[in-house]
Design an enzyme around this catalytic site. Structure first.
Site, PDB file in Angstrom:
ATOM      1  N   ARG A  99       1.009  -0.986  -0.229  1.00 49.50           N
ATOM      2  CA  ARG A  99       0.281  -0.222   0.198  1.00 49.50           C
ATOM      3  C   ARG A  99       1.145   1.980  -0.555  1.00 49.50           C
ATOM      4  NH1 ARG A  99      -5.029   0.691   4.456  1.00 49.50           N
ATOM      5  NH2 ARG A  99      -5.917  -1.141   3.189  1.00 49.50           N
ATOM      6  N   ARG A 106       4.790   8.102  -5.669  1.00 49.15           N
ATOM      7  CA  ARG A 106       4.258   6.959  -6.177  1.00 49.15           C
ATOM      8  C   ARG A 106       5.675   6.080  -6.491  1.00 49.15           C
ATOM      9  NH1 ARG A 106      -0.450   9.088  -7.088  1.00 49.15           N
ATOM     10  NH2 ARG A 106      -2.606   8.084  -6.484  1.00 49.15           N
ATOM     11  N   ASN A 138       0.381   0.609  -7.980  1.00 41.69           N
ATOM     12  CA  ASN A 138       1.063   2.339  -7.960  1.00 41.69           C
ATOM     13  C   ASN A 138       2.116   1.778  -7.709  1.00 41.69           C
ATOM     14  OD1 ASN A 138      -0.238   4.707  -8.961  1.00 41.69           O
ATOM     15  ND2 ASN A 138      -1.767   4.179  -6.994  1.00 41.69           N
ATOM     16  N   ARG A 169     -10.275  13.469 -12.395  1.00 38.39           N
ATOM     17  CA  ARG A 169     -10.581  14.429 -10.842  1.00 38.39           C
ATOM     18  C   ARG A 169     -10.756  15.816 -11.553  1.00 38.39           C
ATOM     19  NH1 ARG A 169      -5.912  10.681  -7.574  1.00 38.39           N
ATOM     20  NH2 ARG A 169      -7.108   9.580  -6.532  1.00 38.39           N
ATOM     21  N   HIS A 193       0.963   8.649 -13.761  1.00 38.91           N
ATOM     22  CA  HIS A 193      -0.219   9.379 -12.558  1.00 38.91           C
ATOM     23  C   HIS A 193       0.120   9.852 -11.481  1.00 38.91           C
ATOM     24  CE1 HIS A 193      -3.421   7.928 -10.402  1.00 38.91           C
ATOM     25  NE2 HIS A 193      -2.829   7.182  -9.517  1.00 38.91           N
ATOM     26  N   THR A 248      -7.154   5.341  -1.078  1.00 36.01           N
ATOM     27  CA  THR A 248      -8.147   5.440  -1.729  1.00 36.01           C
ATOM     28  C   THR A 248      -9.009   4.416  -2.621  1.00 36.01           C
ATOM     29  OG1 THR A 248      -6.844   6.018  -4.009  1.00 36.01           O
ATOM     30  CG2 THR A 248      -6.961   7.566  -2.831  1.00 36.01           C
TER      31      THR A 248
END
Length: 333
Positions: A99, A106, A138, A169, A193, A248
């Protein structure tokens, strides 16, 4: 003596047929389950398979979904730590990995996740050699490249969720400021990203009206209306949500289901997803970055050549250089 089932049902053909729209989700954490539920609610799959290494959690999630079968249109929901359960998948969504920590870039996640992928990807391809791989873990762009290398699949069948969510977004934040629905604002976030994503201000428009023509400084430091804050918020929003709730999951789950729908239904819709960009916009290295891609049931069918400004192309190249700087040092690919 005949059983109740034998008395009730007369079979006319032997055994179940192979699924036509099977989707497998690898990783049943917060993101994986949000993807699974979003795909189920869109009625996209005739079979859903879940794979994870934590058996109790995996079985619990499977049972919980199975108990809701009455309210779903997916007739078969299965799960196992053995990848044979994923056999004959059309789409495999990879969400497994360690995580993202609060405040962690990232890109710092890469090495921790590469070793996990060395086990996952060959197993997926073994049982579903014709699948389309959608990578969500990620840092998604580097891990999509890693997946492509480990899988041996053609590049058009290895896709990263990329900036599909960043763009969503962006459209939401810009539309909120303009007082319209997010689907009525047209804007694209390309590149990496996350931290070094590229907002295409030159193409931002509402009903065909280009915002840069209304305000030539939009998105720049000279802009007195500070529209560039919208992109800043896009970059910071994931970190903010993680700070507030710990992770998220819902928005990315909905984003992945959106991609799955285009792929399964052969819609030829255009999405900003991570694809191999070598040879485009002067990028010479093998990197995965998000560009507007036409998706259908074969994967990435084509890439739209956007008319970008020199500044936007420079930012895209900078993204590519950043990612290649990490990729070139990865071992065992």
């Amino acid at each position: 003596m005949a059983s109740v089932m034998q008395k009730l049902i007369t079979p006319l053909c032997s055994g179940p047929q192979r699924p036509r729209n099977k989707v497998t989700v690898v990783g049943v954490g917060q993101v994986g389950m949000a993807c699974a539920v979003s795909i189920l609610m869109r009625e996209l799959a005739d079979e859903l398979a879940l794979v994870d290494v934590i058996e109790d959690k995996l079985k619990g999630e499977m049972m919980d979904l199975q108990h809701g079968s009455l309210f779903l249109k997916t007739s078969k929901i299965v799960a196992d730590k053995d990848y044979s359960v994923s056999a004959n998948s059309r789409i495999v969504v990879v969400t497994a990995g360690v995580r993202h920590r609060e405040g962690e870039s990232r890109l710092n996640l890469v090495q921790r996740n590469v070793n996990i992928f060395k086990h996952i990807i060959p197993q997926i391809v073994k049982y579903s050699p014709d699948c389309i791989l959608v990578v969500v873990s990620n840092p998604v762009d580097v891990l999509t490249y890693v997946t492509w290398k480990l899988s041996g699949l053609p590049k058009h069948r290895v896709i990263g969720s990329g900036t599909n969510l960043d763009s969503a977004r962006f459209r939401y934040l810009m539309a909120e400021k303009l007082g319209i629905h997010s689907s009525s604002f047209n804007g694209w976030i390309l590149g990496e990203h996350g931290d070094s994503s590229v907002p295409v201000w030159s193409g931002a428009n509402v009903a065909g009206v280009n915002l840069q023509k209304l305000n030539p400084d939009i998105g720049t430091d000279a802009d007195k209306e500070n529209w560039k804050d919208a992109h800043k918020m896009v970059v910071e929003s994931a970190y903010e949500v993680i700070r507030l709730k710990g992770y998220t999951n819902w928005a990315i789950g909905l984003s992945v289901a959106d991609l799955a729908e285009t792929l399964i239904k052969n819609l030829n819709r255009i999405h900003p997803v991570s694809t191999m960009v070598k040879g485009m916009y002067g990028i010479g290295d093998e990197v995965y970055l998000s560009l507007p891609c036409v998706l259908n049931n074969g994967g990435v069918n084509s890439v739209v050549n956007m008319t970008l400004t020199d500044e936007e192309i420079a930012q895209l190249k900078k993204s590519a250089d950043t990612l290649w700087g990490i990729q070139k040092d990865l071992k065992d690919l």
